[in-house]
Design a protein around this motif. Structure first.
Motif, PDB file in Angstrom:
ATOM      1  N   UNK A  86       0.857  -1.194   0.000  1.00  0.00           N
ATOM      2  CA  UNK A  86       0.000   0.000   0.000  1.00  0.00           C
ATOM      3  C   UNK A  86       0.891   1.241   0.000  1.00  0.00           C
ATOM      4  N   UNK A  87       0.629   2.161  -0.926  1.00  0.00           N
ATOM      5  CA  UNK A  87       1.421   3.393  -1.007  1.00  0.00           C
ATOM      6  C   UNK A  87       0.510   4.623  -0.868  1.00  0.00           C
ATOM      7  N   UNK A  88       0.654   5.375   0.239  1.00  0.00           N
ATOM      8  CA  UNK A  88       0.013   6.685   0.303  1.00  0.00           C
ATOM      9  C   UNK A  88       0.775   7.618  -0.648  1.00  0.00           C
ATOM     10  N   UNK A  89       0.063   8.219  -1.597  1.00  0.00           N
ATOM     11  CA  UNK A  89       0.722   9.042  -2.622  1.00  0.00           C
ATOM     12  C   UNK A  89       0.273  10.493  -2.471  1.00  0.00           C
ATOM     13  N   UNK A  90       1.248  11.400  -2.308  1.00  0.00           N
ATOM     14  CA  UNK A  90       0.904  12.836  -2.261  1.00  0.00           C
ATOM     15  C   UNK A  90       1.883  13.658  -3.085  1.00  0.00           C
ATOM     16  N   UNK A  91       2.542  13.002  -4.041  1.00  0.00           N
ATOM     17  CA  UNK A  91       3.482  13.707  -4.913  1.00  0.00           C
ATOM     18  C   UNK A  91       4.252  12.714  -5.756  1.00  0.00           C
ATOM     19  N   UNK A  92       5.232  13.234  -6.479  1.00  0.00           N
ATOM     20  CA  UNK A  92       5.968  12.459  -7.466  1.00  0.00           C
ATOM     21  C   UNK A  92       6.687  11.239  -6.866  1.00  0.00           C
ATOM     22  N   UNK A  93       7.253  11.409  -5.670  1.00  0.00           N
ATOM     23  CA  UNK A  93       8.036  10.310  -5.127  1.00  0.00           C
ATOM     24  C   UNK A  93       7.152   9.171  -4.611  1.00  0.00           C
ATOM     25  N   UNK A  94       5.903   9.462  -4.325  1.00  0.00           N
ATOM     26  CA  UNK A  94       4.958   8.389  -4.029  1.00  0.00           C
ATOM     27  C   UNK A  94       4.713   7.543  -5.271  1.00  0.00           C
ATOM     28  N   UNK A  95       4.588   8.227  -6.427  1.00  0.00           N
ATOM     29  CA  UNK A  95       4.420   7.481  -7.674  1.00  0.00           C
ATOM     30  C   UNK A  95       5.644   6.616  -7.968  1.00  0.00           C
ATOM     31  N   UNK A 135       3.311  -4.617   3.212  1.00  0.00           N
ATOM     32  CA  UNK A 135       4.167  -3.434   3.367  1.00  0.00           C
ATOM     33  C   UNK A 135       3.386  -2.169   3.041  1.00  0.00           C
ATOM     34  N   UNK A 136       3.551  -1.157   3.909  1.00  0.00           N
ATOM     35  CA  UNK A 136       3.152   0.204   3.546  1.00  0.00           C
ATOM     36  C   UNK A 136       4.434   0.951   3.199  1.00  0.00           C
ATOM     37  N   UNK A 137       4.466   1.580   2.043  1.00  0.00           N
ATOM     38  CA  UNK A 137       5.649   2.333   1.611  1.00  0.00           C
ATOM     39  C   UNK A 137       5.237   3.779   1.419  1.00  0.00           C
ATOM     40  N   UNK A 138       5.947   4.690   2.084  1.00  0.00           N
ATOM     41  CA  UNK A 138       5.508   6.093   2.074  1.00  0.00           C
ATOM     42  C   UNK A 138       6.717   7.029   2.097  1.00  0.00           C
ATOM     43  N   UNK A 160      -0.323  -2.023  14.604  1.00  0.00           N
ATOM     44  CA  UNK A 160      -1.611  -2.622  14.983  1.00  0.00           C
ATOM     45  C   UNK A 160      -2.010  -3.731  14.025  1.00  0.00           C
ATOM     46  N   UNK A 161      -1.699  -3.569  12.746  1.00  0.00           N
ATOM     47  CA  UNK A 161      -2.127  -4.549  11.737  1.00  0.00           C
ATOM     48  C   UNK A 161      -0.984  -5.466  11.293  1.00  0.00           C
ATOM     49  N   UNK A 162       0.148  -5.382  12.012  1.00  0.00           N
ATOM     50  CA  UNK A 162       1.299  -6.230  11.706  1.00  0.00           C
ATOM     51  C   UNK A 162       1.739  -6.097  10.234  1.00  0.00           C
ATOM     52  N   UNK A 163       1.922  -4.841   9.841  1.00  0.00           N
ATOM     53  CA  UNK A 163       2.341  -4.532   8.473  1.00  0.00           C
ATOM     54  C   UNK A 163       3.718  -3.875   8.559  1.00  0.00           C
ATOM     55  N   UNK A 164       4.613  -4.192   7.624  1.00  0.00           N
ATOM     56  CA  UNK A 164       5.915  -3.526   7.585  1.00  0.00           C
ATOM     57  C   UNK A 164       5.746  -2.103   7.050  1.00  0.00           C
ATOM     58  N   UNK A 165       6.622  -1.198   7.523  1.00  0.00           N
ATOM     59  CA  UNK A 165       6.531   0.205   7.093  1.00  0.00           C
ATOM     60  C   UNK A 165       7.878   0.675   6.565  1.00  0.00           C
ATOM     61  N   UNK A 166       7.880   1.060   5.295  1.00  0.00           N
ATOM     62  CA  UNK A 166       9.090   1.615   4.667  1.00  0.00           C
ATOM     63  C   UNK A 166       8.889   3.119   4.464  1.00  0.00           C
ATOM     64  N   UNK A 167       9.939   3.910   4.728  1.00  0.00           N
ATOM     65  CA  UNK A 167       9.859   5.371   4.577  1.00  0.00           C
ATOM     66  C   UNK A 167      11.041   5.903   3.760  1.00  0.00           C
ATOM     67  N   UNK A 168      10.730   6.683   2.729  1.00  0.00           N
ATOM     68  CA  UNK A 168      11.738   7.453   1.994  1.00  0.00           C
ATOM     69  C   UNK A 168      11.820   8.829   2.658  1.00  0.00           C
TER      70      UNK A 168
END
Ligand SMILES: *Cc1c(COP(=O)(O)O)cnc(C)c1O
Length: 402
Positions: A86-95, A135-138, A160-168
């Motif tokens: 899952x990717x929250x997208x709010x700009x170019x780097x989200x894409x 994975x959530x990548x944001x 809470x949902x046992x999901x991995x989180x990656x951050x740029x």
């Protein structure tokens, strides 16, 4: 032809002018890859970046390449074909995260915010429930829109949902608060050419124990270094150079040869972190906050309109709407030709509509802010925009006086 680059003041969204200390460090003599002096420098660099990332992660290393190399290393090492991301997208780097995850074979869902806003964490939680990602990548700070995504709540949702989180956090690290362990971020990657004040080409990366376990479970069978009872069950990582399992083994106690560490870039990364930590991490973030506030006040003092939700703006970059009277690229060209100052253009929907002006790293400095505002005032007027005399510099100086 001899290389004699002209003097430039780089006030765009990155790269910025490197700190002279970093350039000096890069000219130091090379030592061999496994020379104890070199491995000592590697260990010291890891210790420095644990502080920069505010983490206790043993697996804190440099990926050799620009920031994008580490983004790709993180994603291709965590994601197996068919995994949901899952990717929250709010700009170019989200894409960009979406694209890299799709190339890694992931089934990608997005939660999008309009450019100039951040993503509401409640929508992220809804999407986590619906999509059930591994994975959530944001992105933390997306320079394309200048927005800084709050991460603490997204970290709680992932836990809470046992999901991995990656951050740029390439553009935001040391210019804005970033708390790897407190916020539950599993993998964080950055680059040197923004607030860290170095050149591009090295990408500091930190990996939590639980992310490392996922990555190690995909370790290459070909290495033949494992016993049968810990034979990996995951698929082989689809890149050799960007295989984080191998990169972490190279940096770890076994020092298994992978690539040859980019020695001069390691010197640069080391010195970038030292400069920040000598001043203090909090003091460095504060210096970026003040420089950003001064630049914001300055452009507003010139009568310009700021793009996006200012309450969620990164400290270190501001997006300024181009006044109707002028041509965006002509103003940028005059800033460069007449004043040797680079300001940024924009991508996609914002191209030609906004300039991006950065105050990062070595250039998050009072004189750099004031010089840029004085030059911008002159160029805007010369190009036909009505701007108040001295309005930019005066407003910025008020911020510094406060
Ligand atoms: C600038 C920036 C990058 C840069 O990537 P490079 O490969 O170093 O060019 C990556 N991510 C974000 C969010 C950035 O702002």
């Amino acid at each position: 032809m001899t290389l004699t680059p002209p003097h430039r003041l780089l006030m765009g969204p990155g790269p910025i002018s490197a700190d002279p200390r970093v350039l000096r460090a890069m000219s130091a003599a090379l030592v061999g890859q496994f020379d104890p002096v070199m491995t000592g420098y590697m260990n010291a660099t890891q210790a420095l970046y644990r502080q920069v990332f505010r983490t206790a992660n043993e697996a804190t290393v440099l990926v050799d390449g620009t920031a994008r190399a580490a983004i790709e290393a993180a994603v291709v090492s965590l994601v197996e074909p068919g995994d949901r991301v899952l990717v929250p997208v709010f700009g170019r780097f989200g894409h960009l995260l979406v694209e890299i995850a799709r190339r890694a074979g992931a089934d990608v869902a997005t939660v999008e915010a309009p450019w100039g806003q951040v993503v509401d964490p409640a929508r992220v939680e809804e999407a986590v429930r619906a999509h059930r990602p591994k994975l959530v990548a944001v992105v933390q700070g997306d320079t394309s829109t200048t927005m800084c995504q709050p991460l603490a709540e997204i970290g709680e949702i992932c836990a809470r949902h046992d999901v991995l989180l990656y951050v740029d956090a390439t553009a935001s690290v040391v210019g804005n608060d970033l708390r790897t362990d407190d916020w539950g971020l599993d993998v964080v990657t950055v680059g040197l050419q923004k607030c860290l004040g170095g050149p591009s080409g090295s990408a500091p990366t930190t990996v939590s124990d639980r992310a490392r376990a996922v990555i190690d479970d995909r370790k290459h069978v070909e290495q033949g270094l494992r016993t049968d009872d810990d034979e990996p069950t995951g698929t082989v990582i689809g890149s050799n150079y960007l295989d984080l399992a191998q990169i972490l083994d190279y940096w770890g106690p076994r020092r298994l040869n992978h690539h040859t560490e980019a020695t001069s870039m390691l010197y640069a990364a080391y010195e970038c972190a030292r400069i920040v930590l000598e001043d203090g991490l909090d003091a460095t973030i504060e210096r970026h906050r003040v420089a950003g506030a001064a630049m914001l006040a300055g452009v507003q003092g010139l009568g310009l309109t700021v793009f996006g939700d200012v309450a969620h703006k990164m400290h270190n970059v501001v997006a300024v709407e181009v006044p109707d009277a002028v041509v965006a690229d002509a103003v940028r060209a005059a800033m460069l030709d007449d004043f040797a100052i680079e300001i940024g253009t924009s991508f996609g929907p914002l191209h030609g509509r906004v300039w991006r002006i950065g105050t990062m790293g070595y250039n998050a400095r009072k004189d750099a802010v004031l010089t840029t505002l004085a030059a911008l005032e002159h160029v805007l007027r010369a190009h036909g925009a009505a701007v108040p005399t001295g309005g930019g510099v005066a407003a910025a100086l008020e911020v510094y006086a406060a």
